[in-house]
Design a protein around this motif. Structure first.
Motif, short mmCIF file in Angstrom:
data_model
loop_
_atom_site.label_atom_id
_atom_site.label_comp_id
_atom_site.label_asym_id
_atom_site.label_seq_id
_atom_site.Cartn_x
_atom_site.Cartn_y
_atom_site.Cartn_z
N SER A 1 -6.47 0.59 2.71
CA SER A 1 -7.06 1.78 3.32
C SER A 1 -8.55 1.09 3.46
O SER A 1 -9.07 0.35 2.55
CB SER A 1 -7.04 2.72 2.31
N ASN A 2 -8.81 1.26 4.57
CA ASN A 2 -10.41 0.67 5.12
C ASN A 2 -11.56 1.52 4.29
O ASN A 2 -12.66 1.04 3.98
CB ASN A 2 -10.65 0.51 6.57
N THR A 3 -11.12 2.95 4.33
CA THR A 3 -12.20 3.87 3.86
C THR A 3 -11.26 5.13 3.62
O THR A 3 -10.11 5.37 4.00
CB THR A 3 -13.21 4.00 4.99
N ALA B 1 -5.75 -3.27 -5.46
CA ALA B 1 -6.93 -4.24 -5.54
C ALA B 1 -7.95 -3.27 -4.82
O ALA B 1 -7.66 -2.45 -3.82
CB ALA B 1 -6.64 -5.36 -4.61
N SER B 2 -9.22 -3.87 -4.67
CA SER B 2 -10.41 -3.18 -3.59
C SER B 2 -11.51 -4.10 -3.25
O SER B 2 -11.69 -5.42 -4.20
CB SER B 2 -11.06 -2.23 -4.49
N SER B 3 -12.04 -4.01 -2.28
CA SER B 3 -13.08 -4.77 -1.83
C SER B 3 -14.24 -3.93 -1.25
O SER B 3 -13.86 -2.74 -0.56
CB SER B 3 -12.73 -6.05 -0.97
N ASP B 4 -15.37 -4.57 -1.06
CA ASP B 4 -16.51 -3.66 -0.48
C ASP B 4 -16.18 -3.42 0.99
O ASP B 4 -16.59 -2.11 1.48
CB ASP B 4 -17.88 -4.49 -0.53
N SER B 5 -15.60 -4.37 1.70
CA SER B 5 -15.24 -3.86 3.11
C SER B 5 -13.91 -4.83 3.26
O SER B 5 -14.04 -6.24 3.34
CB SER B 5 -16.36 -4.22 3.99
N ARG C 1 -14.48 -11.16 5.96
CA ARG C 1 -13.59 -12.24 5.62
C ARG C 1 -14.17 -12.86 4.08
O ARG C 1 -13.28 -13.37 3.72
CB ARG C 1 -13.38 -13.06 6.59
N ASP C 2 -15.29 -12.37 3.81
CA ASP C 2 -15.67 -13.41 2.76
C ASP C 2 -15.75 -12.65 1.39
O ASP C 2 -16.22 -13.02 0.25
CB ASP C 2 -17.46 -13.83 2.91
N GLN C 3 -15.35 -11.28 1.46
CA GLN C 3 -15.12 -10.34 0.39
C GLN C 3 -13.92 -10.83 -0.59
O GLN C 3 -12.83 -10.52 0.00
CB GLN C 3 -15.10 -9.01 1.02
#
Lengths: 113, 115
Positions: free
Chosen positions: B49-51, B92-96, B100-102
């Motif tokens: 999910s992107n957002t 898992a999660s990431s800021d965005s 690609r560097d997240q």
């Protein structure tokens, strides 16, 4: 086709020695990121180090460094001065552009006292 | 301590039953992911999910569904479990997702056995 290849299912290293875990990848993109994760026997996934495809310097984080050879499409993880707590599964991963992160099959590292 | 909480830790389930794996993050990350980990295959993306309000299919989406009603929660549902879905599941999660560097930050996993 396999995007990330880790050819070493298992590795052994003597405590205090350095060890290199191999990772090769397949991409036609110019922009991509490479990651290494550690999974101890307790099961959690721990982010270790990141290398961008445009980064000119090899990434380093404490005892971890990434030997990035872009022309060979390899991103090997080097652990210096191995400790018993380094025994774990290690996963190499890649993200192309805005794409999904793809993981290799992993390498199990055992550090011998 | 900020991070990702997954529940349950482990579960044994009869084939054909419905099961929802829960995932909650408190890092206010926009992107969230579900992976399954199988021996010799590493981690494979199921859904992402992107957002909040959007979801997408990963590499192995069949038999799974997700929803993202708000930023913090991203449940994974097996509508009718089959033995091949026996695996360890990681949220898992990431800021965005677009960066690609997240790095992605992972929960502790749910070990699911389908009998």
């Amino acid at each position: 086709a396999q995007k990330i290849t880790q050819t070493q299912p298992g590795m052994f290293v003597q405590e205090k020695e350095a060890v290199t875990l191999d990772c090769t990848y397949d991409t036609s993109d110019q922009s991509y990121g490479l990651f290494w994760y550690k999974q101890p026997s307790s099961g959690e996934m721990i982010f270790l180090i990141y290398q961008g495809s445009y980064d000119e310097q090899n990434a380093t984080e404490g005892r971890y460094s990434l030997n990035f050879q872009k022309a060979r499409k390899s991103a090997n993880l080097v652990i210096s001065a191995s400790q018993l707590g380094d025994s774990a599964m290690y996963f190499c991963a890649m993200r192309e552009g805005r794409g999904d992160m793809r993981f290799g099959a992993g390498t199990r590292l055992t550090v011998k006292p | 301590i900020a991070g990702i909480t997954q529940a349950p830790t482990s579960q044994i389930l009869a084939a054909g039953r419905r099961m929802t794996l829960r995932c909650t993050q408190d890092m206010r990350h926009n992107a969230m992911y579900w992976y399954r980990q199988d021996l010799g295959l590493g981690l494979r993306l199921i859904h992402y999910s992107n957002t909040a309000g959007t979801t997408g299919k990963g590499e192995v989406p069949d038999g799974y569904s997700v929803s993202r009603a708000n930023t913090d929660d991203f449940p994974l549902t097996l509508a009718s479990a089959v033995p091949s879905q026996t695996s360890v599941y990681f949220c898992a999660s990431s800021d965005s997702k677009g960066r690609r560097d997240q790095p992605q930050h992972f929960g502790d996993g749910t070990r699911l056995s389908i009998l």
